[in-house]
Motif scaffolding. Structure first.
Motif, PDB file in Angstrom:
ATOM      1  N   UNK A 183      -7.673   7.525   2.746  1.00  0.00           N
ATOM      2  CA  UNK A 183      -6.425   8.117   2.593  1.00  0.00           C
ATOM      3  C   UNK A 183      -4.788   7.698   4.027  1.00  0.00           C
ATOM      4  N   UNK A 184      -5.470   7.283   4.701  1.00  0.00           N
ATOM      5  CA  UNK A 184      -3.806   7.254   5.218  1.00  0.00           C
ATOM      6  C   UNK A 184      -3.400   5.440   4.996  1.00  0.00           C
ATOM      7  N   UNK A 185      -4.157   4.005   4.548  1.00  0.00           N
ATOM      8  CA  UNK A 185      -3.788   3.145   3.726  1.00  0.00           C
ATOM      9  C   UNK A 185      -3.287   3.046   2.751  1.00  0.00           C
ATOM     10  N   UNK A 186      -4.036   4.639   1.919  1.00  0.00           N
ATOM     11  CA  UNK A 186      -3.437   4.817   0.943  1.00  0.00           C
ATOM     12  C   UNK A 186      -1.996   4.819   0.398  1.00  0.00           C
ATOM     13  N   UNK A 187      -1.475   5.692   1.828  1.00  0.00           N
ATOM     14  CA  UNK A 187      -0.378   6.654   2.130  1.00  0.00           C
ATOM     15  C   UNK A 187       0.817   5.452   2.128  1.00  0.00           C
ATOM     16  N   UNK A 188      -0.331   4.750   3.082  1.00  0.00           N
ATOM     17  CA  UNK A 188       0.887   3.754   3.425  1.00  0.00           C
ATOM     18  C   UNK A 188       1.499   2.897   2.816  1.00  0.00           C
ATOM     19  N   UNK A 189       0.722   2.221   1.969  1.00  0.00           N
ATOM     20  CA  UNK A 189       0.895   1.344   0.863  1.00  0.00           C
ATOM     21  C   UNK A 189       2.245   1.760  -0.139  1.00  0.00           C
ATOM     22  N   UNK A 190       1.630   2.955  -0.586  1.00  0.00           N
ATOM     23  CA  UNK A 190       2.536   4.200  -1.783  1.00  0.00           C
ATOM     24  C   UNK A 190       4.248   4.910  -1.112  1.00  0.00           C
ATOM     25  N   UNK A 191       3.788   5.001  -0.039  1.00  0.00           N
ATOM     26  CA  UNK A 191       5.166   6.687   0.526  1.00  0.00           C
ATOM     27  C   UNK A 191       6.265   5.162   0.958  1.00  0.00           C
ATOM     28  N   UNK A 192       7.282   5.518   0.633  1.00  0.00           N
ATOM     29  CA  UNK A 192       8.294   3.948   0.255  1.00  0.00           C
ATOM     30  C   UNK A 192       9.172   5.435   1.578  1.00  0.00           C
ATOM     31  N   UNK A 193       9.988   4.687   2.587  1.00  0.00           N
ATOM     32  CA  UNK A 193      11.565   4.907   3.615  1.00  0.00           C
ATOM     33  C   UNK A 193      12.624   3.908   3.269  1.00  0.00           C
ATOM     34  N   UNK A 194      13.565   4.037   3.374  1.00  0.00           N
ATOM     35  CA  UNK A 194      14.277   2.885   3.481  1.00  0.00           C
ATOM     36  C   UNK A 194      14.052   2.163   2.439  1.00  0.00           C
ATOM     37  N   UNK A 195      13.427   2.830   1.668  1.00  0.00           N
ATOM     38  CA  UNK A 195      13.276   1.018   0.883  1.00  0.00           C
ATOM     39  C   UNK A 195      12.035   0.316   0.656  1.00  0.00           C
ATOM     40  N   UNK A 196      11.042   0.256   1.466  1.00  0.00           N
ATOM     41  CA  UNK A 196      10.166   0.133   1.576  1.00  0.00           C
ATOM     42  C   UNK A 196       8.692   0.960   2.100  1.00  0.00           C
ATOM     43  N   UNK A 197       7.681   0.889   1.917  1.00  0.00           N
ATOM     44  CA  UNK A 197       6.448   1.268   1.930  1.00  0.00           C
ATOM     45  C   UNK A 197       6.805   0.876   3.352  1.00  0.00           C
ATOM     46  N   UNK A 198       6.686   2.031   3.563  1.00  0.00           N
ATOM     47  CA  UNK A 198       5.999   3.267   5.241  1.00  0.00           C
ATOM     48  C   UNK A 198       4.330   2.362   5.675  1.00  0.00           C
ATOM     49  N   UNK A 199       4.350   1.898   4.945  1.00  0.00           N
ATOM     50  CA  UNK A 199       3.258   0.557   5.829  1.00  0.00           C
ATOM     51  C   UNK A 199       3.567  -0.808   6.181  1.00  0.00           C
ATOM     52  N   UNK A 200       4.876  -1.632   5.858  1.00  0.00           N
ATOM     53  CA  UNK A 200       5.713  -2.117   6.465  1.00  0.00           C
ATOM     54  C   UNK A 200       5.721  -1.768   8.402  1.00  0.00           C
ATOM     55  N   UNK A 201       5.644  -0.762   8.411  1.00  0.00           N
ATOM     56  CA  UNK A 201       6.718  -0.414   9.770  1.00  0.00           C
ATOM     57  C   UNK A 201       5.319  -0.934  10.819  1.00  0.00           C
ATOM     58  N   UNK A 202       5.606  -1.486  12.108  1.00  0.00           N
ATOM     59  CA  UNK A 202       4.542  -1.687  13.052  1.00  0.00           C
ATOM     60  C   UNK A 202       4.008  -0.462  13.512  1.00  0.00           C
ATOM     61  N   UNK A 203       4.835   0.814  13.867  1.00  0.00           N
ATOM     62  CA  UNK A 203       3.917   1.887  14.216  1.00  0.00           C
ATOM     63  C   UNK A 203       2.833   2.723  13.138  1.00  0.00           C
TER      64      UNK A 203
END
Length: 300
Positions: A183-203
Motif C-alpha cells: 500500500x505504501x509503495x502504491x501510494x508513493x507512486x501515484x500520489x503527487x506533490x510539487x509536480x512529482x510522485x511523493x516516491x521521488x522524495x528521499x524521506x
C-alpha cells in the motif's frame, strides 16, 4: 539457508489469496465494519470447505494432510486480507472439536487473559467464566477479558499447540506487513506533490525501503520457524513479525499522511489488528524472556 516455495505451495498461497480476494475484498471489508462483532458464517463455512481449518489434519481424518509451512502460507494470506474471526483457534481445534474442520463450528480460546470473538463462538477452549467485554482498538476483533485466576499451567501437547498458535499469529502479522508495504509503495507512486510522485522524495523512499527490509527479514524468520518448529525459532519469528507489522503499518500511515487514518483506507486497520495480535498467546516480552533464558542456559 534459502527457502523457496514449491509449485504446490505457491498454488496453495495463490488459491487462498484468490478465495479471499473474491469473498473478502474491499467491499466486504467495509461491510464487516458496518456490523462489527458479527461473524460471516457463510464465509466461515467456505473456508472450511476450502480446507483452511483442516489443512494440517491427516487425510485419514478427513483433512488436507499438509504441514506447518503450508499453514503459515495460508495464514499469511489471511493476515494480508485482514480476515476477521478466531482463525487460529478454530484451525487448532480441527480434529478435536466436532465441525471445526468444516467451518460449521466457530472455536475461540482463552489466552493471556483475553478471548477473541467470545459472543460468536460455538466452543470456547479454556475457562472463560467471568469474562467481561473489553473495548477493542480493532473494530473487527471483539475482545473479552477473563480473570487472571482462570489461567492454567500449559505443558506437553497444550504447550506445543500454543507454540503453533504463536507461529500462525506471526504469519498473520507477516501478511499485514506485506500488505502495508504494498500500500505504501502504491501510494508513493501515484500520489503527487510539487509536480512529482511523493516516491521521488528521499524521506519517503527510506520509509518504504525500511518497511521492505523488516518485512523480508520477518518472512525469512517465519518460514524458517515453520520448517524447524523449534520454539526458539518461533519466538524469534514472533518478535520480528510483530515489529514488521506494527512499524510497517505506522510507516505506511506516514506515507499516506492524514488520508491513512480515514475509513476510506485500510491502512489504520492493519495497525489496529497488528496491535491486537501482539497480545495473543502472551506478548513480545514473553518471547524475549524465553530467548534470554535459552541464551543464558547455553552460556559457559
Amino acid at each position: 539457508m534459502r527457502f523457496q516455495l514449491t509449485q504446490d505451495q505457491r498454488a496453495l498461497r495463490d488459491g487462498v489469496r484468490e478465495l479471499l480476494a473474491r469473498r473478502f475484498g474491499g467491499q466486504a471489508l467495509r461491510a464487516a465494519l458496518d456490523e462489527p462483532g458479527r461473524l460471516d458464517r457463510t464465509l466461515w463455512r467456505e473456508l472450511g470447505a476450502a480446507g483452511f481449518f483442516a489443512l494440517r489434519l491427516p487425510e485419514a481424518e478427513g483433512g488436507v494432510g499438509q504441514g506447518l509451512p503450508e499453514a503459515v502460507l495460508a495464514f499469511e494470506e489471511a493476515g494480508r486480507a485482514l480476515l476477521p474471526g478466531p482463525l487460529v483457534a478454530t484451525h487448532l481445534a480441527a480434529g478435536a472439536v466436532p465441525a471445526a474442520a468444516t467451518g460449521e463450528a466457530v472455536v475461540t480460546s482463552v489466552g493471556n487473559g483475553l478471548v477473541e470473538w467470545l459472543a460468536e463462538a460455538d466452543v470456547v477452549r479454556g475457562d472463560a467464566s467471568g469474562a467481561t467485554p473489553l473495548r477493542s482498538v480493532d473494530p473487527l476483533t471483539p475482545l473479552h477479558r477473563v480473570p487472571s485466576a482462570n489461567a492454567v499451567d500449559r505443558a506437553g501437547d497444550a504447550a506445543a499447540a500454543d507454540s503453533v498458535a504463536v507461529l500462525l499469529t506471526a504469519a498473520e502479522q507477516l501478511g499485514s506487513a506485506t500488505r502495508a508495504c504494498e500500500l505504501a509503495a502504491q501510494h508513493a507512486r501515484t500520489r503527487e506533490q510539487f509536480g512529482q510522485p511523493i516516491g521521488a522524495f528521499q524521506a519517503v523512499q527510506h520509509l518504504c525501503a525500511e518497511m521492505l527490509v523488516r518485512t523480508e527479514t520477518a518472512r525469512a524468520a517465519v518460514y524458517a520457524a515453520a520448517v524447524t518448529a523449534d520454539p526458539r525459532d518461533i519466538d524469534t519469528a514472533r518478535l520480528l513479525a510483530d515489529e514488521a507489522a506494527v512499524r510497517g503499518a505506522r510507516d505506511c500511515l506516514q506515507v499516506h499522511g492524514g488520508m491513512g487514518f480515514t475509513w476510506e483506507f485500510e491502512v489504520h486497520l492493519h495497525l489496529k489488528r497488528a496491535w491486537v495480535r501482539t497480545h495473543r498467546m502472551g506478548d513480545a516480552t514473553e518471547s524475549e524472556e524465553n530467548l534470554a533464558a535459552e541464551l543464558l542456559a547455553e552460556s559457559p
